[in-house]
Design an enzyme around this catalytic site. Structure first.
Site, PDB file in Angstrom:
ATOM      1  N   GLU A   1      -2.827  14.617  -8.216  1.00  0.00           N
ATOM      2  CA  GLU A   1      -2.436  13.298  -7.386  1.00  0.00           C
ATOM      3  C   GLU A   1      -1.008  13.466  -6.711  1.00  0.00           C
ATOM      4  O   GLU A   1      -0.198  14.266  -7.352  1.00  0.00           O
ATOM      5  CB  GLU A   1      -2.068  11.932  -8.382  1.00  0.00           C
TER       6      GLU A   1
ATOM      7  N   LYS B   1      -6.358   4.642  -3.720  1.00  0.00           N
ATOM      8  CA  LYS B   1      -5.967   4.384  -5.285  1.00  0.00           C
ATOM      9  C   LYS B   1      -6.187   2.933  -5.307  1.00  0.00           C
ATOM     10  O   LYS B   1      -5.323   2.055  -4.623  1.00  0.00           O
ATOM     11  CB  LYS B   1      -4.685   4.815  -5.826  1.00  0.00           C
TER      12      LYS B   1
ATOM     13  N   CYS C   1      -5.657   8.459 -10.661  1.00  0.00           N
ATOM     14  CA  CYS C   1      -4.587   8.246 -11.754  1.00  0.00           C
ATOM     15  C   CYS C   1      -4.933   7.035 -12.792  1.00  0.00           C
ATOM     16  O   CYS C   1      -5.952   6.814 -13.548  1.00  0.00           O
ATOM     17  CB  CYS C   1      -3.396   8.383 -11.485  1.00  0.00           C
TER      18      CYS C   1
END
Ligand SMILES: NC(=O)NCCC(=O)O
Length: 384
Positions: free
Chosen positions: A119, A196, A233
């Site tokens: 990430e 994300k 994540c």
């Protein structure tokens, strides 16, 4: 909490358990044994010279009469930020580019088809600071920023799909920032991007200061080597996030991450592994490595003293197959490349065996969830 002095769970088990016990412990903790891949000697030498770990494994599927094996090699890259966080921004970016370029060269020697970086791989994980400058200067266009153009060159040169998670600046929409993974086809063309969906609000992960929750849903990218998705994540804590990529047909879900030992190391081996089992797909969990120090002190809002470092990024990247078997993790401390051969036929084989897609009762959950999110919802609790 262990820092760099502790190598890994795998090394610890190997060191202290008698062989017979180790086998049983691994059977339960890791599932069916993965085969070690024979990697080319020149790749192993280059990794040694480049001071990064190189490991290779293969998952196997049962032979079928009507389908050939669908073999694909994925590469997971974990790395430290090579320069100090107070070096000029452009220098930090070009130095990490050079580092990754060297690792991708070795991935190419190992026949990797799809590679994924960690990430926000081209910057320090500065979101703990809550400062805007200079950190927002690392943001780049997903379509034609410096890092995307760099990855396009790698993709074309090596015929590899490249997944490049970056801090995105969307020039066409008010210059806003996103946490984005750019997916570059093995032709070198940008295939698309995904953002994300879940932003952490825990500990020093002050990411909501920088960007908003993703607005692109759960895209799955059809590549020459299979259908892939990227769950960035913190999305790994959300089972429905994994589920939606799987419902859209993902065979491999990458989880590029940045997370620290004090917060999440006990979750790490469980979450991506569980997602592979629950969704009949492969999952690839990638974490950055080492400790990053920032020029100015910041507090964690917990009454403790102000400090300048985030905590220990513990690496430990690994791959899980849909039957729940997983590779050992890379080191907690070193840069590394994990090469894993997957047979995508295993997705359907596990789906046929466990039938989670058939037994999922999605229509019932959809109906109940649609009710539960209404402001006047009354939880269904049966009382005496
Ligand atoms: N980068 C990120 O979302 N980290 C949050 C912490 C975690 O999910 O372990």
């Amino acid at each position: 909490m262990a820092g760099a002095e502790w190598e890994s769970l795998d090394e610890c088990l190997k060191k202290y358990l008698p062989l017979a016990d180790l086998k049983e412990v691994k059977r339960i903790l890791y599932g069916k044994e993965t085969r070690t891949l024979d990697l080319p000697r020149r790749a192993l030498e280059a990794a040694c010279q480049g001071d990064f770990e190189l490991q290779g494994y293969a998952f196997e599927a049962a032979e079928e009469q009507r389908r050939c094996p669908q073999l694909v090699r994925v590469g997971l890259v974990q790395n430290k930020t090579p320069l100090s966080t107070n070096a000029p921004v452009a220098e930090q970016v070009s130095t990490v580019h050079r580092r990754i370029e060297a690792i991708v060269e070795v991935a190419a020697m190992c026949g990797v088809n799809i590679i994924c970086f960690q990430e926000a791989w081209n910057m320090p994980f500065a979101f703990c600071t809550r400062e805007k400058l200079p950190w927002t200067e690392f943001a780049e266009s997903a379509e034609d920023g410096l890092t995307t153009r760099f990855c396009q060159k790698l993709a074309k040169k090596h015929g590899m799909v490249v997944i490049s998670p970056i801090l995105e600046r969307d020039h066409d929409h008010g210059d806003v920032l996103w946490n984005t993974a750019v997916v570059i086809s093995n032709s070198g063309a940008v295939l698309g991007k995904t953002r994300k969906n879940h932003i952490p609000r825990v500990g020093d992960f002050n990411e909501s200061t920088y960007y908003m929750e993703g607005n692109l849903g759960h895209p799955v990218f059809q590549t020459q080597f299979g259908r892939i998705a990227v769950n960035i994540c913190y999305g790994r804590h959300h089972p429905l996030n994994w589920l939606m990529y799987s419902i859209n047909g993902a065979e491999i879900i990458f989880n590029p991450s940045a997370t620290i030992g004090a917060l999440s190391e006990s979750f790490w081996p469980i979450e991506a592994r569980n997602a592979a089992i629950a969704n009949h797909c492969f999952t690839c969990a990638i974490n950055r490595v080492g400790q990053e120090h920032f020029p100015n002190e910041f507090t964690s809002g917990d009454g403790k003293k102000a400090h300048q470092d985030f905590g220990y990024f513990y690496g430990s990247s690994y791959v899980t197959a849909p039957d729940g078997s997983r590779t050992p993790g890379l080191s907690r401390n070193r840069d590394g490349l994990l090469v894993t051969e997957l047979d995508l036929n295993l997705c359907r084989q596990m789906s046929d065996l466990w039938t989670f897609k058939m037994t999922g009762r999605y229509e019932m959950y959809a109906r109940e969830l649609a009710e539960a999110v209404k402001p006047d919802y009354n939880p269904h609790i049966v009382k005496e």
